[in-house]
Design a protein around this motif. Structure first.
Motif, PDB file in Angstrom:
ATOM      1  N   ILE A 113      -0.631  -0.805  14.025  1.00 41.84           N
ATOM      2  CA  ILE A 113       0.074  -0.682  15.305  1.00 41.84           C
ATOM      3  C   ILE A 113      -0.463   0.500  16.101  1.00 41.84           C
ATOM      4  CG2 ILE A 113       2.319  -0.165  16.347  1.00 41.84           C
ATOM      5  CD1 ILE A 113       3.569  -1.770  14.017  1.00 41.84           C
ATOM      6  N   ILE A 114      -0.678   1.632  15.420  1.00 43.03           N
ATOM      7  CA  ILE A 114      -1.204   2.813  16.093  1.00 43.03           C
ATOM      8  C   ILE A 114      -2.599   2.549  16.643  1.00 43.03           C
ATOM      9  CG2 ILE A 114      -2.024   5.172  15.693  1.00 43.03           C
ATOM     10  CD1 ILE A 114       0.258   5.460  13.658  1.00 43.03           C
ATOM     11  N   THR A 115      -3.422   1.870  15.859  1.00 35.55           N
ATOM     12  CA  THR A 115      -4.783   1.575  16.300  1.00 35.55           C
ATOM     13  C   THR A 115      -4.786   0.657  17.511  1.00 35.55           C
ATOM     14  OG1 THR A 115      -5.552   1.825  14.033  1.00 35.55           O
ATOM     15  CG2 THR A 115      -7.001   0.667  15.552  1.00 35.55           C
ATOM     16  N   LEU A 116      -3.931  -0.348  17.502  1.00 33.63           N
ATOM     17  CA  LEU A 116      -3.866  -1.256  18.644  1.00 33.63           C
ATOM     18  C   LEU A 116      -3.399  -0.538  19.910  1.00 33.63           C
ATOM     19  CD1 LEU A 116      -2.450  -4.472  16.959  1.00 33.63           C
ATOM     20  CD2 LEU A 116      -4.771  -4.072  17.794  1.00 33.63           C
ATOM     21  N   THR A 117      -2.420   0.361  19.773  1.00 33.53           N
ATOM     22  CA  THR A 117      -1.997   1.110  20.954  1.00 33.53           C
ATOM     23  C   THR A 117      -3.087   2.068  21.418  1.00 33.53           C
ATOM     24  OG1 THR A 117      -0.909   2.798  19.612  1.00 33.53           O
ATOM     25  CG2 THR A 117       0.454   0.987  20.406  1.00 33.53           C
ATOM     26  N   GLU A 118      -3.816   2.640  20.465  1.00 34.08           N
ATOM     27  CA  GLU A 118      -4.895   3.563  20.824  1.00 34.08           C
ATOM     28  C   GLU A 118      -6.022   2.832  21.559  1.00 34.08           C
ATOM     29  OE1 GLU A 118      -6.670   7.387  20.793  1.00 34.08           O
ATOM     30  OE2 GLU A 118      -4.692   6.812  20.066  1.00 34.08           O
ATOM     31  N   LYS A 130       6.501   2.734  -5.574  1.00 37.57           N
ATOM     32  CA  LYS A 130       6.635   3.606  -4.410  1.00 37.57           C
ATOM     33  C   LYS A 130       5.339   3.672  -3.613  1.00 37.57           C
ATOM     34  CE  LYS A 130      10.102   7.012  -5.743  1.00 37.57           C
ATOM     35  NZ  LYS A 130      10.302   8.444  -6.050  1.00 37.57           N
ATOM     36  N   VAL A 131       4.236   3.847  -4.308  1.00 43.87           N
ATOM     37  CA  VAL A 131       2.951   3.956  -3.626  1.00 43.87           C
ATOM     38  C   VAL A 131       2.573   2.630  -2.974  1.00 43.87           C
ATOM     39  CG1 VAL A 131       0.488   4.352  -3.983  1.00 43.87           C
ATOM     40  CG2 VAL A 131       2.136   5.875  -5.010  1.00 43.87           C
ATOM     41  N   GLY A 132       2.885   1.519  -3.616  1.00 38.95           N
ATOM     42  CA  GLY A 132       2.603   0.210  -3.029  1.00 38.95           C
ATOM     43  C   GLY A 132       3.372  -0.020  -1.741  1.00 38.95           C
ATOM     44  N   ILE A 133       4.654   0.297  -1.756  1.00 41.71           N
ATOM     45  CA  ILE A 133       5.475   0.152  -0.547  1.00 41.71           C
ATOM     46  C   ILE A 133       4.990   1.107   0.534  1.00 41.71           C
ATOM     47  CG2 ILE A 133       7.800   0.532   0.382  1.00 41.71           C
ATOM     48  CD1 ILE A 133       8.863  -0.513  -2.320  1.00 41.71           C
ATOM     49  N   LEU A 134       4.684   2.330   0.125  1.00 35.12           N
ATOM     50  CA  LEU A 134       4.180   3.310   1.079  1.00 35.12           C
ATOM     51  C   LEU A 134       2.844   2.873   1.670  1.00 35.12           C
ATOM     52  CD1 LEU A 134       4.654   6.125   2.312  1.00 35.12           C
ATOM     53  CD2 LEU A 134       3.314   7.043   0.425  1.00 35.12           C
ATOM     54  N   TYR A 135       1.985   2.309   0.840  1.00 31.40           N
ATOM     55  CA  TYR A 135       0.685   1.854   1.321  1.00 31.40           C
ATOM     56  C   TYR A 135       0.830   0.701   2.309  1.00 31.40           C
ATOM     57  CZ  TYR A 135      -4.031   0.031   1.345  1.00 31.40           C
ATOM     58  OH  TYR A 135      -5.258  -0.426   1.746  1.00 31.40           O
ATOM     59  N   LEU A 136       1.682  -0.262   2.010  1.00 35.05           N
ATOM     60  CA  LEU A 136       1.886  -1.383   2.939  1.00 35.05           C
ATOM     61  C   LEU A 136       2.489  -0.901   4.263  1.00 35.05           C
ATOM     62  CD1 LEU A 136       3.156  -4.217   0.587  1.00 35.05           C
ATOM     63  CD2 LEU A 136       0.975  -4.078   1.778  1.00 35.05           C
ATOM     64  N   GLY A 137       3.470   0.002   4.175  1.00 27.74           N
ATOM     65  CA  GLY A 137       4.052   0.553   5.395  1.00 27.74           C
ATOM     66  C   GLY A 137       3.036   1.327   6.208  1.00 27.74           C
ATOM     67  N   ALA A 138       2.216   2.119   5.524  1.00 33.62           N
ATOM     68  CA  ALA A 138       1.185   2.897   6.219  1.00 33.62           C
ATOM     69  C   ALA A 138       0.138   1.988   6.839  1.00 33.62           C
ATOM     70  CB  ALA A 138       0.525   3.882   5.259  1.00 33.62           C
ATOM     71  N   LEU A 139      -0.190   0.898   6.177  1.00 29.79           N
ATOM     72  CA  LEU A 139      -1.160  -0.051   6.724  1.00 29.79           C
ATOM     73  C   LEU A 139      -0.629  -0.706   7.991  1.00 29.79           C
ATOM     74  CD1 LEU A 139      -3.892  -1.486   6.246  1.00 29.79           C
ATOM     75  CD2 LEU A 139      -2.595  -3.243   5.042  1.00 29.79           C
ATOM     76  N   ILE A 140       0.618  -1.122   7.974  1.00 32.87           N
ATOM     77  CA  ILE A 140       1.211  -1.754   9.153  1.00 32.87           C
ATOM     78  C   ILE A 140       1.305  -0.753  10.311  1.00 32.87           C
ATOM     79  CG2 ILE A 140       3.360  -2.751  10.055  1.00 32.87           C
ATOM     80  CD1 ILE A 140       3.727  -4.010   7.242  1.00 32.87           C
ATOM     81  N   ILE A 141       1.771   0.455  10.010  1.00 36.51           N
ATOM     82  CA  ILE A 141       1.880   1.472  11.050  1.00 36.51           C
ATOM     83  C   ILE A 141       0.505   1.844  11.587  1.00 36.51           C
ATOM     84  CG2 ILE A 141       2.557   3.861  11.500  1.00 36.51           C
ATOM     85  CD1 ILE A 141       4.909   3.394   9.585  1.00 36.51           C
ATOM     86  N   SER A 142      -0.492   1.922  10.710  1.00 35.54           N
ATOM     87  CA  SER A 142      -1.853   2.243  11.159  1.00 35.54           C
ATOM     88  C   SER A 142      -2.406   1.166  12.072  1.00 35.54           C
ATOM     89  CB  SER A 142      -2.782   2.428   9.956  1.00 35.54           C
ATOM     90  OG  SER A 142      -2.390   3.523   9.196  1.00 35.54           O
TER      91      SER A 142
END
Length: 119
Positions: free
Chosen positions: A103-108, A89-101
């Motif tokens: 994307i968020i950073t690039l938009t920022e 669960k934490v691994g999947i959550l970490y990968l998802g959070a990394l990808i979303i982060s």
């Protein structure tokens, strides 16, 4: 190692509180400085980055708090705890959070300066 989880898992609540206070002070100082235009600046500042990152922190902290609770109860009852499911669960959550982060950073970095310059 279990004692570290017991001690530091309540700190997640303080981190969430800090992030909420940070957003509140950010919005109020921008509105106070720029008046009516500050409302637009405030929306542009908090919309993609802060709101989505806070959502990720809330999701991640809820999973970590559930795990620390299960670990605490398992320690009291002297039960074996299956860590494989938690690690997945934490691994999947970490990968998802990394990808979303990312994307968020690039938009920022690339989109928000363009929008702010339009105002």
């Amino acid at each position: 190692p279990n004692i570290i989880i017991y001690i530091f898992s309540p700190l997640v609540l303080f981190i969430n509180f800090y992030k909420g206070m940070l957003i509140g002070f950010l919005i109020s100082s921008v509105i106070l400085t720029y008046k009516l235009k500050g409302i637009l600046y405030g929306i542009l500042i908090i919309f993609p980055h802060h709101l989505l990152m806070n959502l990720l922190i809330i999701i991640y902290s809820s999973i970590m708090l559930m795990f620390s609770y299960k670990l605490f109860i398992g320690t009291i009852k002297k039960e074996n705890i299956n860590l494989n499911l938690f690690i997945k669960k934490v691994g999947i959550l970490y990968l998802g959070a990394l990808i979303i982060s990312l994307i968020i950073t690039l938009t920022e970095v690339y989109i928000n300066p363009i929008l702010i310059s339009l105002i």
